[in-house]
Design a protein around this motif. Structure first.
Motif, PDB file in Angstrom:
ATOM      1  N   ARG A 198      59.395  18.267  23.339  1.00 13.73           N
ATOM      2  CA  ARG A 198      59.865  19.415  23.823  1.00 13.73           C
ATOM      3  C   ARG A 198      58.673  20.326  24.933  1.00 13.73           C
ATOM      4  N   GLN A 199      58.708  19.602  25.921  1.00 15.81           N
ATOM      5  CA  GLN A 199      57.664  20.934  26.966  1.00 15.81           C
ATOM      6  C   GLN A 199      57.867  22.900  27.146  1.00 15.81           C
ATOM      7  N   GLY A 200      57.369  23.200  26.616  1.00 18.13           N
ATOM      8  CA  GLY A 200      57.619  24.567  26.963  1.00 18.13           C
ATOM      9  C   GLY A 200      57.806  24.971  28.654  1.00 18.13           C
ATOM     10  N   ARG A 201      58.256  26.390  28.882  1.00 16.27           N
ATOM     11  CA  ARG A 201      58.853  26.095  29.848  1.00 16.27           C
ATOM     12  C   ARG A 201      57.519  26.700  31.079  1.00 16.27           C
ATOM     13  N   GLU A 202      56.483  27.015  30.514  1.00 20.24           N
ATOM     14  CA  GLU A 202      55.057  27.495  30.686  1.00 20.24           C
ATOM     15  C   GLU A 202      54.098  26.732  31.116  1.00 20.24           C
ATOM     16  N   GLU A 203      54.744  25.007  29.703  1.00 21.89           N
ATOM     17  CA  GLU A 203      54.213  24.603  29.622  1.00 21.89           C
ATOM     18  C   GLU A 203      53.657  23.210  30.461  1.00 21.89           C
ATOM     19  N   ALA A 204      52.281  22.796  31.138  1.00 25.18           N
ATOM     20  CA  ALA A 204      51.581  21.215  31.290  1.00 25.18           C
ATOM     21  C   ALA A 204      51.941  20.303  30.713  1.00 25.18           C
ATOM     22  N   TRP A 205      52.674  19.310  30.419  1.00 25.06           N
ATOM     23  CA  TRP A 205      52.734  17.752  30.472  1.00 25.06           C
ATOM     24  C   TRP A 205      51.929  17.461  29.584  1.00 25.06           C
ATOM     25  N   SER A 206      50.397  17.883  29.825  1.00 21.60           N
ATOM     26  CA  SER A 206      49.421  17.465  28.659  1.00 21.60           C
ATOM     27  C   SER A 206      49.623  18.991  27.379  1.00 21.60           C
ATOM     28  N   ASP A 207      50.099  19.336  27.644  1.00 23.72           N
ATOM     29  CA  ASP A 207      50.407  20.505  26.484  1.00 23.72           C
ATOM     30  C   ASP A 207      51.024  19.435  25.070  1.00 23.72           C
TER      31      ASP A 207
END
Length: 387
Positions: A368-377
């Protein structure tokens, strides 16, 4: 004059909420709902709008409460119940969620089959209704996307294993999958005549969990239920990627990612990278300069003739990293190790909430993508998990 002031105030707070949602600040928008609530007469529309924002914010408890309030206040429409169904299903409230989900059948665009007649007697073939025992012979109609059908094929398979004679009516591309799936399920294409082959009842594919009284989907026809069942060694060397979904999907802007975000997979961690992308998005291989690194099994990203070709390619991989598309369901249904990338906002109901596993596919891990994450993360976390 008072009503004009009231109308201006409504327009102002609605505009403010819209801007907050666009800015990716749904929590602030929810707080604004609470602030203006005392100043407005409670209505179905107000509650439904509040619920919509709550879903976006991931506050499913608030969303379920507000959708139910909207229904109580007179907003009992199929569209509203479908939205509440998604919330209930996403929180694992399977029984009430499946029941609400039946409201989709009241919306135009879903064909009805009450006119079905038996070949000889011409008597009507009744729909299978909740609470009734399953018909001895059941006609099942597909109704939605490829991923939905792949995911829900486990239910006619389970009925077949219980002794029900199931005939699935679907798009022709599903024929080889169903015929090889086992369970003695018959198949009819959408254009084929049904007059000589009708059952004692009929149902929609995505109504089967409700009709069967399913309380936990993972207990029904556990994957793998597609493909040959062969597996590769535990070492991950060959990885398949899919980064874009159907651009016409209402949530595609959130759920799709650019190929460049997959650089942690592309830049030499794995022996071979295979593109599972077809059509829209496949051009990013060349435009991003990845031709020498990414093997494309289908020329120019053109879709293969049938799903069996896609299954064959995926079976020959060690793992799949994908956004939420049909590829995720195909990989999950054949039991392939799969890393599913989910957006920080607006993830689909079937992936539940705040968990990294899924009852639908035991070999799938959710990132799950974090709220402040980019897809690359998110991709980097998935790549590290495969090493």
């Amino acid at each position: 004059m008072r009503h004009l002031v009231r109308d201006n105030a409504r327009r102002e707070w609605r505009a403010a909420i819209t801007e907050l949602v666009k800015a990716g600040r749904p929590e602030k928008a929810l707080k604004l709902f609470d602030e203006v609530r005392p100043y407005f007469r409670q209505s179905a529309g107000f509650a439904a709008e509040n619920a919509d924002v709550a879903v976006y914010a991931g506050r499913l408890d608030v969303a379920e409460r507000e959708y139910s309030q909207a229904v109580t206040l007179g907003g009992d429409t199929p569209e509203l119940r479908i939205r509440r169904a998604a919330v209930r299903l996403q929180t694992g409230d399977w029984v009430r969620g499946w029941k609400d989900y039946e409201s989709r059948l009241q919306i135009a665009g879903v064909a009805r089959f009450e006119g079905l007649r038996r070949a000889v007697s011409k008597a009507p073939v009744p729909p299978w209704r909740a609470g009734e025992p399953s018909p001895r012979r059941l006609l099942v109609f597909g109704e939605q996307g490829i991923g939905d059908t792949v995911q829900f094929l486990r239910f006619p398979l389970a009925l077949s294993r219980q002794g029900v004679e199931v005939t699935l009516v679907e798009r022709e591309l599903f024929r080889p999958l169903v015929e090889e799936m086992g369970g003695d399920i018959k198949f009819r294409g959408l254009e084929e005549s049904l007059s000589s082959d009708l059952g004692d009842g009929w149902a929609y594919l995505m109504s089967l969990p409700h009709l069967m009284g399913v309380t936990f989907p993972g207990a029904v026809a556990f994957p793998p239920y597609l493909g040959s069942g062969r597996s590769r060694s535990g070492l991950v060397e060959r990885v398949g990627l899919c980064w874009q979904g159907n651009p016409r999907h209402r949530n595609d802007a959130r759920r799709s990612a650019p190929l460049q975000a997959f650089s942690s997979v592309l830049e030499g961690r794995f022996a071979e990278v295979v593109s599972l992308q077809v059509g829209h998005g496949a051009e990013q291989i060349s435009s991003g300069g990845w031709d020498a690194r990414v093997r494309t099994p289908w020329r120019n990203g053109v879709s293969p003739e049938g799903l069996e070709e896609t299954i064959a390619v995926i079976e020959d991989l060690d793992a799949v990293v994908t956004v939420d598309t049909a590829i995720a369901h195909i990989a999950g249904a054949i039991g392939k190790r799969t890393c599913l990338l989910l957006p920080s906002l607006g993830a689909d109901w079937r992936w539940l909430q705040d968990r990294s596993d899924t009852p639908w596919y035991p070999d799938m891990t959710l990132f799950r993508q974090g709220r402040e994450e980019a897809w690359s993360d998110s991709v980097l976390r998935a790549a590290n998990a495969l090493l």
